[in-house]
Design a protein around this motif. Structure first.
Motif, PDB file in Angstrom:
ATOM      1  N   PHE A  38       0.890  -1.229   0.083  1.00 50.76           N
ATOM      2  CA  PHE A  38      -0.022  -0.010   0.017  1.00 50.76           C
ATOM      3  C   PHE A  38       0.989   1.290   0.106  1.00 50.76           C
ATOM      4  O   PHE A  38       0.614   2.386  -0.938  1.00 50.76           O
ATOM      5  CB  PHE A  38      -0.946  -0.059   1.405  1.00 50.76           C
ATOM      6  CG  PHE A  38      -1.815   1.179   1.700  1.00 50.76           C
ATOM      7  CD1 PHE A  38      -2.486   1.780   0.622  1.00 50.76           C
ATOM      8  CD2 PHE A  38      -1.849   1.685   2.821  1.00 50.76           C
ATOM      9  CE1 PHE A  38      -3.238   2.900   0.894  1.00 50.76           C
ATOM     10  CE2 PHE A  38      -2.826   2.674   3.126  1.00 50.76           C
ATOM     11  CZ  PHE A  38      -3.245   3.291   2.359  1.00 50.76           C
ATOM     12  N   GLN A  82      -6.165   3.755  -2.181  1.00 49.03           N
ATOM     13  CA  GLN A  82      -4.966   3.054  -3.108  1.00 49.03           C
ATOM     14  C   GLN A  82      -4.439   3.941  -4.111  1.00 49.03           C
ATOM     15  O   GLN A  82      -5.360   4.601  -4.819  1.00 49.03           O
ATOM     16  CB  GLN A  82      -5.803   1.743  -3.717  1.00 49.03           C
ATOM     17  CG  GLN A  82      -6.449   0.961  -2.388  1.00 49.03           C
ATOM     18  CD  GLN A  82      -5.479   0.301  -1.481  1.00 49.03           C
ATOM     19  OE1 GLN A  82      -4.450  -0.267  -1.811  1.00 49.03           O
ATOM     20  NE2 GLN A  82      -5.927   0.020  -0.034  1.00 49.03           N
ATOM     21  N   SER A 112      -6.603  -1.828  -7.270  1.00 47.81           N
ATOM     22  CA  SER A 112      -6.227  -2.504  -6.151  1.00 47.81           C
ATOM     23  C   SER A 112      -7.231  -2.504  -5.202  1.00 47.81           C
ATOM     24  O   SER A 112      -7.113  -2.930  -3.997  1.00 47.81           O
ATOM     25  CB  SER A 112      -5.070  -1.986  -5.366  1.00 47.81           C
ATOM     26  OG  SER A 112      -4.054  -1.485  -6.190  1.00 47.81           O
ATOM     27  N   LEU A 116      -9.545  -4.801   1.870  1.00 40.75           N
ATOM     28  CA  LEU A 116      -8.322  -3.728   1.632  1.00 40.75           C
ATOM     29  C   LEU A 116      -6.968  -4.316   2.401  1.00 40.75           C
ATOM     30  O   LEU A 116      -7.050  -5.197   3.489  1.00 40.75           O
ATOM     31  CB  LEU A 116      -8.402  -2.344   1.538  1.00 40.75           C
ATOM     32  CG  LEU A 116      -9.580  -1.762   0.703  1.00 40.75           C
ATOM     33  CD1 LEU A 116      -9.782  -0.359   0.924  1.00 40.75           C
ATOM     34  CD2 LEU A 116      -9.213  -2.165  -0.870  1.00 40.75           C
ATOM     35  N   ASN A 117      -5.733  -3.632   2.198  1.00 42.21           N
ATOM     36  CA  ASN A 117      -4.650  -3.987   3.420  1.00 42.21           C
ATOM     37  C   ASN A 117      -5.263  -3.705   4.691  1.00 42.21           C
ATOM     38  O   ASN A 117      -6.061  -2.722   4.881  1.00 42.21           O
ATOM     39  CB  ASN A 117      -3.613  -2.854   2.928  1.00 42.21           C
ATOM     40  CG  ASN A 117      -4.015  -1.713   2.696  1.00 42.21           C
ATOM     41  OD1 ASN A 117      -4.655  -1.024   2.025  1.00 42.21           O
ATOM     42  ND2 ASN A 117      -3.245  -0.880   3.803  1.00 42.21           N
ATOM     43  N   ALA A 134      -6.166   0.270   5.617  1.00 46.02           N
ATOM     44  CA  ALA A 134      -7.319   1.012   4.739  1.00 46.02           C
ATOM     45  C   ALA A 134      -8.620  -0.012   5.080  1.00 46.02           C
ATOM     46  O   ALA A 134      -9.680   0.846   4.926  1.00 46.02           O
ATOM     47  CB  ALA A 134      -6.989   1.068   3.300  1.00 46.02           C
ATOM     48  N   THR A 169     -10.442   7.808   0.764  1.00 46.78           N
ATOM     49  CA  THR A 169     -10.326   6.322   1.060  1.00 46.78           C
ATOM     50  C   THR A 169     -11.602   5.967   0.587  1.00 46.78           C
ATOM     51  O   THR A 169     -11.898   5.212  -0.195  1.00 46.78           O
ATOM     52  CB  THR A 169     -10.016   6.288   2.530  1.00 46.78           C
ATOM     53  OG1 THR A 169      -9.090   6.786   2.810  1.00 46.78           O
ATOM     54  CG2 THR A 169      -9.751   4.618   2.589  1.00 46.78           C
TER      55      THR A 169
END
Ligand code: NDP
Length: 341
Positions: A11, A203, A208, A213-214, A217, A330
């Protein structure tokens, strides 16, 4: 001159690669597989200044040797971002602690072997977790700063995955400072660490945005989809935007004032109510599906232990993005990809 970025599918690292390319650096990025490298290069329009090399597992001894052997005359700067970032580990040592610690040692050992006199700057992506005392977070009179170290030990960090992750960051950062001290007579490089708090932000590439999400995030993604009755009481932390984190990584090797510094990145504190307020204010069309505002936010009145990162702010000179900006960007990207904006 080239910059080596480890874990460049990550990320944060994707922004770092973008910013380095924008500033005309050549970038060598490590990825875990050839297909991940190919995908990432496609996203960067096959920019000829960007190459990827496979380092499947940073925890393996000599993991980076091949990369340094290949590019030994080119690499002047190393940005080590790769590390496991998740809270779903069952074997904390194997999945979090060992990769973080061995990965850091491995990249530094390779520099010593192949770049002792050519690598000039090293930046390690650490974390506010290496500075913060998790046992004092509820004490609003407690102040910590860039000189603070987490009191977690090898034993106390292994009680839950969150603390195991925090421990992985503390011990990996300690390895980096100790390595430099022990080898200062043979190494040319100067070092800084970047210690971000929880990182939000869009992202870099819309591609992505997937259903999960990661880890950081995902906090916003899951709140956005959590419905009106979600319990927000456990959501709280310090935060910083990913675009500021990337900027800080570049400044960390570009500015001589950063040498030897631990750069603590926080724009402020937040809780679940702050995020609920922003989502409801900025996405009125989604009213009824978003978490309800039921109480006070933390963003303006800082009710937890305070992170005094005034030294870092002065050195970097960055105006950190606000909570509203980072949460909105975001969430807006996710909603756009879902066709709901
Ligand atoms: P991501 O999970 O998005 O990126 C992590 C990167 O590390 C990925 O490229 C991943 O590869 C790679 N990686 C992980 N484990 C290994 C391994 N064993 N061998 C090789 N590569 C590995 O995380 P972030 O971008 O959020 O985090 C990047 C750095 O920033 C980490 O060091 C993290 O601790 C630190 N940080 C993050 C914060 C946050 O809130 N996000 C806050 C503070 C610090 P792959 O994706 O292929 O598995």
């Amino acid at each position: 001159m080239s910059v080596l970025v480890t874990g460049c599918t990550g990320f944060i690292a994707q922004y770092i690669v973008r910013d380095l390319l924008d500033q005309n650096y050549r970038v060598i990025g490590t990825v875990r597989s050839a297909s991940k490298g190919k995908n990432l290069k496609t996203l960067f329009n096959n920019n000829p200044f960007f190459v990827t090399e496979v380092v499947e597992d940073i925890a393996v001894p000599n993991a980076f040797d091949r990369v340094f052997q290949k590019y030994r005359d080119e690499i002047r700067v190393v940005l080590h971002t790769a590390s496991p970032v998740h809270f779903n580990a069952e074997d904390y040592e194997k999945e979090l602690l060992i990769p973080a610690i061995h990965g850091t040692r491995s990249v530094l050992e390779s520099i010593k072997k192949f770049g002792a006199q050519t690598v000039e700057r090293v930046v390690i992506t650490s974390s506010i977790a290496a500075m913060k005392d998790p046992f004092k977070y509820d004490d609003e009179n407690f102040v910590y700063n860039e000189d603070s170290w987490s009191p977690l030990t090898w034993e106390t960090c292994q009680l839950n995955p969150q603390d195991a992750y925090r421990g992985s960051k503390k011990f990996a950062e300690q390895v980096a400072w100790d390595f430099l001290k022990e080898n200062k007579d043979v190494l040319k490089y100067k070092m800084a660490t970047v210690n971000p708090s929880m990182i939000f932000g869009p992202q870099l590439f819309d591609q992505s945005v997937t259903s999960v999400l990661n880890t950081s995030a995902e906090v916003i993604n899951s709140l956005l989809h959590s419905g009106p009755d979600n319990d927000l009481s456990k959501v709280r932390n310090d935060f910083v935007d990913v675009r500021d984190v990337s900027k800080a990584h570049l400044l960390a090797f570009q500015k001589s004032e950063c040498i030897g510094q631990r750069l603590g990145l926080s724009s402020g504190q937040f809780n679940g109510q702050d995020i609920a307020q922003i989502l409801n204010k900025r996405f009125p069309k989604l009213e009824g599906t978003l978490p309800k505002v039921t109480g006070e936010g933390a963003y303006k009145n800082n009710p937890y232990a305070k992170f005094d990162n005034s030294k870092t702010k002065k050195i970097l000179g960055i105006e950190f993005k606000t909570l509203e900006e980072t949460v909105y960007d975001t969430a807006a990207q996710i909603l756009k990809v879902e066709g709901k904006l």
